[in-house]
Motif scaffolding. Structure first.
Motif, mmCIF file in Angstrom:
data_model
loop_
_atom_site.group_PDB
_atom_site.id
_atom_site.type_symbol
_atom_site.label_atom_id
_atom_site.label_comp_id
_atom_site.label_asym_id
_atom_site.label_seq_id
_atom_site.Cartn_x
_atom_site.Cartn_y
_atom_site.Cartn_z
ATOM 1 N N TYR A 29 133.840 66.816 67.588
ATOM 2 C CA TYR A 29 134.801 68.061 67.713
ATOM 3 C C TYR A 29 134.842 68.842 66.360
ATOM 4 N N ILE A 31 133.997 71.628 63.843
ATOM 5 C CA ILE A 31 133.536 73.009 63.836
ATOM 6 C C ILE A 31 132.630 73.545 62.648
ATOM 7 N N GLU A 38 131.338 74.418 67.909
ATOM 8 C CA GLU A 38 132.281 73.165 67.931
ATOM 9 C C GLU A 38 131.731 72.205 68.770
ATOM 10 N N GLY A 40 131.366 69.383 71.271
ATOM 11 C CA GLY A 40 132.300 68.512 72.283
ATOM 12 C C GLY A 40 132.879 69.803 73.023
ATOM 13 N N PHE A 41 132.820 70.949 72.357
ATOM 14 C CA PHE A 41 133.745 72.062 73.204
ATOM 15 C C PHE A 41 132.495 73.240 73.651
ATOM 16 N N ASP A 42 132.017 73.861 72.593
ATOM 17 C CA ASP A 42 131.165 74.796 72.988
ATOM 18 C C ASP A 42 129.712 74.443 73.736
ATOM 19 N N ASP A 43 129.531 73.214 73.542
ATOM 20 C CA ASP A 43 128.453 72.640 74.326
ATOM 21 C C ASP A 43 128.981 72.004 75.549
ATOM 22 N N ASP A 44 129.804 70.986 75.555
ATOM 23 C CA ASP A 44 130.369 70.288 76.783
ATOM 24 C C ASP A 44 131.167 71.492 77.843
ATOM 25 N N SER A 45 132.145 71.992 76.943
ATOM 26 C CA SER A 45 132.981 73.023 78.099
ATOM 27 C C SER A 45 132.585 74.136 78.337
ATOM 28 N N GLU A 46 131.872 74.643 77.148
ATOM 29 C CA GLU A 46 131.417 76.136 77.361
ATOM 30 C C GLU A 46 129.894 76.311 77.975
ATOM 31 N N TYR A 53 123.271 79.323 71.653
ATOM 32 C CA TYR A 53 124.541 79.530 70.789
ATOM 33 C C TYR A 53 123.751 80.060 69.486
#
Length: 93
Positions: A29, A31, A38, A40-46, A53
């Motif tokens: 995570y 940034i 980020e 773990g966020f931009d790749d996994d969640s988004e 990106y």
């Protein structure tokens, strides 16, 4: 002794404060101060891939995400050269 460079696989920034993933492959995570990705966020969640990106970041004219960490010598030409760092960690880039 020189500190190991930790390279962002999105933009090639070579001063990440910690690796994007730990020794088990879990995202940290962190940034990226340069492109703002980020792990773990931009790749996994988004659902972004590094290349999608990266393209969006380039299309926005390489904005430096964290102005406090922006090098004094920052310019678009330097950012384009920075992308070459990605080849050091991903030869298929």
């Amino acid at each position: 002794m020189e500190k190991e460079r930790i390279i962002c696989p999105v933009c090639g920034y070579d001063r990440l404060p910690e690796p994007p993933h730990d020794e088990h492959g879990c995202p940290t995570y962190v940034i990226c101060p340069c492109c703002g990705f980020e792990f773990g966020f931009d790749d996994d969640s988004e659902g972004h891939t590094y290349s999608t990106y990266r393209k969006q970041w380039i299309d926005r004219a390489f904005p430096f995400f964290n102005a406090k960490k922006r090098p004094a010598s920052w310019n678009v030409r330097a950012m384009k050269r920075q992308l070459d760092n990605i080849e050091a960690i991903d030869p298929h880039y």
